[in-house]
Design an enzyme around this catalytic site. Structure first.
Site, short mmCIF file in Angstrom:
data_model
loop_
_atom_site.label_atom_id
_atom_site.label_comp_id
_atom_site.label_asym_id
_atom_site.label_seq_id
_atom_site.Cartn_x
_atom_site.Cartn_y
_atom_site.Cartn_z
N GLY A 249 0.78 -1.24 0.00
CA GLY A 249 0.00 0.00 0.00
C GLY A 249 0.80 1.28 0.00
O GLY A 249 0.23 2.37 0.10
N GLU A 291 4.19 -6.57 1.64
CA GLU A 291 3.77 -6.98 0.29
C GLU A 291 3.63 -5.78 -0.64
O GLU A 291 2.52 -5.46 -1.08
CB GLU A 291 2.40 -7.66 0.36
CG GLU A 291 2.36 -8.93 1.10
CD GLU A 291 0.93 -9.38 1.39
OE1 GLU A 291 0.76 -10.58 1.66
OE2 GLU A 291 0.00 -8.56 1.36
N GLY A 293 3.38 -3.76 -3.99
CA GLY A 293 3.10 -4.08 -5.39
C GLY A 293 3.36 -2.85 -6.23
O GLY A 293 4.35 -2.75 -6.95
N ARG A 294 2.46 -1.86 -6.09
CA ARG A 294 2.54 -0.63 -6.88
C ARG A 294 3.93 0.02 -6.81
O ARG A 294 4.52 0.38 -7.82
CB ARG A 294 1.50 0.37 -6.34
CG ARG A 294 1.37 1.64 -7.17
CD ARG A 294 0.55 2.69 -6.42
NE ARG A 294 -0.69 2.20 -5.88
CZ ARG A 294 -1.85 2.22 -6.51
NH1 ARG A 294 -1.94 2.73 -7.72
NH2 ARG A 294 -2.94 1.74 -5.93
N TYR A 335 -11.03 5.18 -10.85
CA TYR A 335 -10.70 5.93 -9.62
C TYR A 335 -10.49 7.42 -9.86
O TYR A 335 -10.07 8.14 -8.95
CB TYR A 335 -9.40 5.41 -8.98
CG TYR A 335 -9.18 3.93 -9.06
CD1 TYR A 335 -9.94 3.06 -8.30
CD2 TYR A 335 -8.18 3.39 -9.87
CE1 TYR A 335 -9.74 1.69 -8.37
CE2 TYR A 335 -7.96 2.03 -9.94
CZ TYR A 335 -8.74 1.18 -9.19
OH TYR A 335 -8.54 -0.16 -9.26
N CYS A 362 -15.58 2.82 -26.71
CA CYS A 362 -16.92 3.39 -26.75
C CYS A 362 -17.50 3.62 -25.36
O CYS A 362 -18.40 2.90 -24.92
CB CYS A 362 -17.83 2.49 -27.57
SG CYS A 362 -17.34 2.51 -29.27
N GLU A 363 -16.93 4.56 -24.64
CA GLU A 363 -17.40 4.98 -23.31
C GLU A 363 -17.00 6.44 -23.18
O GLU A 363 -15.82 6.77 -23.41
CB GLU A 363 -16.62 4.25 -22.20
CG GLU A 363 -16.84 2.79 -22.05
CD GLU A 363 -18.14 2.44 -21.38
OE1 GLU A 363 -18.70 3.28 -20.64
OE2 GLU A 363 -18.60 1.32 -21.60
N1 LLP Z 1 -1.36 -7.06 -0.31
C1 LLP Z 1 -2.69 -7.18 -0.44
C2 LLP Z 1 -3.39 -8.15 0.37
C3 LLP Z 1 -3.38 -6.38 -1.36
O1 LLP Z 1 -4.69 -6.51 -1.48
C4 LLP Z 1 -2.66 -5.46 -2.15
C5 LLP Z 1 -3.36 -4.62 -3.14
C6 LLP Z 1 -1.27 -5.38 -1.99
C7 LLP Z 1 -0.65 -6.18 -1.05
C8 LLP Z 1 -0.41 -4.44 -2.79
O2 LLP Z 1 -0.72 -3.12 -2.59
P1 LLP Z 1 0.15 -1.98 -3.29
O3 LLP Z 1 1.53 -2.00 -2.70
O4 LLP Z 1 0.18 -2.30 -4.74
O5 LLP Z 1 -0.57 -0.71 -3.03
N2 LLP Z 1 -6.20 -1.55 -8.77
C9 LLP Z 1 -5.96 -0.53 -7.77
C10 LLP Z 1 -5.12 -1.07 -6.62
C11 LLP Z 1 -5.75 -2.24 -5.94
C12 LLP Z 1 -4.88 -2.77 -4.83
C13 LLP Z 1 -5.40 -4.06 -4.35
N3 LLP Z 1 -4.61 -4.69 -3.35
C14 LLP Z 1 -5.29 0.67 -8.45
O6 LLP Z 1 -5.07 0.62 -9.65
O7 LLP Z 1 -5.01 1.66 -7.78
#
Ligand code: LLP
Length: 433
Positions: A249, A291, A293-294, A335, A362-363
């Site tokens: 996150g 964890e 990701g982004r 978002y 088409c949106e």
């Molecule tokens: N761990 C869990 C359990 C999660 O649900 C997520 C993201 C992460 C780790 C990784 O979070 P990050 O470091 O990426 O913020 N599609 C949305 C984001 C959805 C995130 C879902 N869960 C967007 O494009 O902003």
């Protein structure tokens, strides 16, 4: 000229990513095109691992959250220095395994895992399941029993922390579909129940409060709550919880208004809280996981498009239409996400115009951004959207039967096609009659 860690302007005056000319890459591979800086991704992975090592000794694991960007190649990049991965579906797990990533470093998430997925995950030997709910707990126990094995589990806990981010990506509060709550004793009761089951072994607790969060306080608060709960389990059930996963996150920079903390500072903030709360509650420092990701992939990626038309509606708005859109980047539509845009052929030109960048689908909501600053742009020019490495390729669709773009990785100026462009044939390959 330096634009970001991955981007610069080269001697031709063109945008370059990891020292490769973006205009040349667009010519070579066509548009729309995702391009990513491989060395930036591995650099960030190392930064996370080093920061955790400095703060936790060897008592930690960094899991890359696959959902941010999932292709076989990403598992080769992140398979460094003990890093693991989290997956939320059989498909993500299959991708990791197909890339040769060890299942023993994969944790299996999701709020509604199917029996097939649980069987598959058990058969390949994932590290653990992050259990979301009561039905799932019993399902995992039953399937593990049938397979004469014992599944490691952690529970996904809602720590009751309300992070400041978009409603669709916050997950730490009681009103969330993910995990079990503390406030109503749901989590405590379920842990007591799990301890009675023969084919699951409780190893840890997990929480994830949301995504694209900049403040350190919500992470600190989640850490306090979770350590408090581990102490309660020890005191009231006599059970030692050895592992704590604080999720991902961590916020990143999409526009100049975003000001994320550096990785070490982020990690130090919450690990300091974990340490002091452990002392206060008289428990051992747990094996600590995160964890991200982004923050691992977002800033390393850009998407390059070709402008098809420029529609000036006098006194109202100028629409710049590109050859992609919500099919490769649905984040504005979902978002209202904000992005920075550039013209790769002349990235330093003065941004004199205010335009809306529109997709080809088409949106009416198929936009990349509204009121963006750009130089005066003409049909046929290239347009780059920055910071698209996360939640773009992984959220792409075939709406309007638009083929998905390819992905090119660049390392030290050398490009490598890691995902080819979809073809019309790909689009009909599952159509049986
Ligand atoms: N761990 C869990 C359990 C999660 O649900 C997520 C993201 C992460 C780790 C990784 O979070 P990050 O470091 O990426 O913020 N599609 C949305 C984001 C959805 C995130 C879902 N869960 C967007 O494009 O902003």
């Amino acid at each position: 000229m330096f634009i970001s860690e991955s981007l610069s302007v080269n001697e031709n005056g063109h945008l370059a990513i990891a020292s490769a000319d973006v205009v040349d890459l667009a010519k070579k591979y066509g548009t729309p095109l995702y391009i990513m800086d491989e060395d930036r991704i591995s650099g960030i992975c190392r930064e996370y691992v080093d920061a955790m090592r400095k703060c936790c000794g060897e008592n930690f694991m960094v899991h890359y959250a696959s959902k941010a960007f999932c292709t076989k190649y990403i598992y080769k990049i992140i398979d460094i220095d003990g890093m693991g991965a989290d997956v939320v579906s059989g498909g993500e797990l299959f991708t990791a395994i197909s890339a040769g990533f060890p299942a023993g470093k994969v944790s299996f998430h999701g709020n509604n895992k199917t029996s097939d997925e649980i069987e598959y995950a058990l058969s390949v030997g994932v590290r653990e399941f992050i259990v979301d709910n009561r039905e799932e707990l019993h399902l995992i126990n039953r399937i593990a029993k049938e397979k004469e094995t014992v599944a490691n589990i952690s529970f996904r806990i809602k720590p009751g922390v309300d992070a400041h981010t978009h409603d669709f990506i916050k997950t730490g509060q009681i009103d969330s579909k993910f995990g079990v709550a503390l406030e109503n004793n749901e989590a405590f009761d379920m842990i007591s129940e799990a301890l009675e089951l023969s084919n699951v072994k409780l190893v840890g607790l997990h929480c994830h409060i949301g995504s694209q969060i900049f403040e350190s306080e919500p992470f600190a608060e989640a850490a306090r709550v979770m350590i408090g709960f581990i102490a309660k389990i020890k005191n009231e059930l006599g059970v030692k919880i050895c592992e704590l996963n604080l999720g991902g996150g961590f916020g990143i920079r999409y526009t100049e208004n975003d000001d994320p903390k550096n990785i070490f500072e982020t990690v130090k903030n919450f690990t300091d809280v974990v340490k002091s709360e452990c002392r206060k509650n008289n428990i051992d420092f747990p094996f600590l996981s995160i964890e991200p990701g982004r923050s691992v992939v977002a800033e390393s990626g850009i998407t390059v498009y070709t402008v098809g038309s420029v529609k000036e509606i006098r006194d109202i708005r100028t629409y710049v239409s590109i050859d992609g859109g919500m099919t490769d980047n649905p984040r504005y539509a979902l978002y209202g996400a904000e992005y920075t845009v550039l013209l790769p052929e002349r990235p330093l030109d003065k941004k004199t115009e205010t335009v809306t960048v529109a997709g080809r689908n088409c949106e009416s909501g198929d936009l990349i951004g509204v009121d963006l600053k750009l130089p005066k742009v003409k049909a046929g020019e290239l347009l780059a959207v920055l910071t698209t490495g996360a939640y773009n390729y992984s959220m792409a669709s075939n709406y309007n039967r638009v083929p998905r773009p390819p992905v090119v990785m660049v390392s030290k100026g050398k490009d490598k096609l890691i995902v080819r462009r979809e073809t019309y044939e790909d689009l009909i390959k599952n159509d049986l009659v």
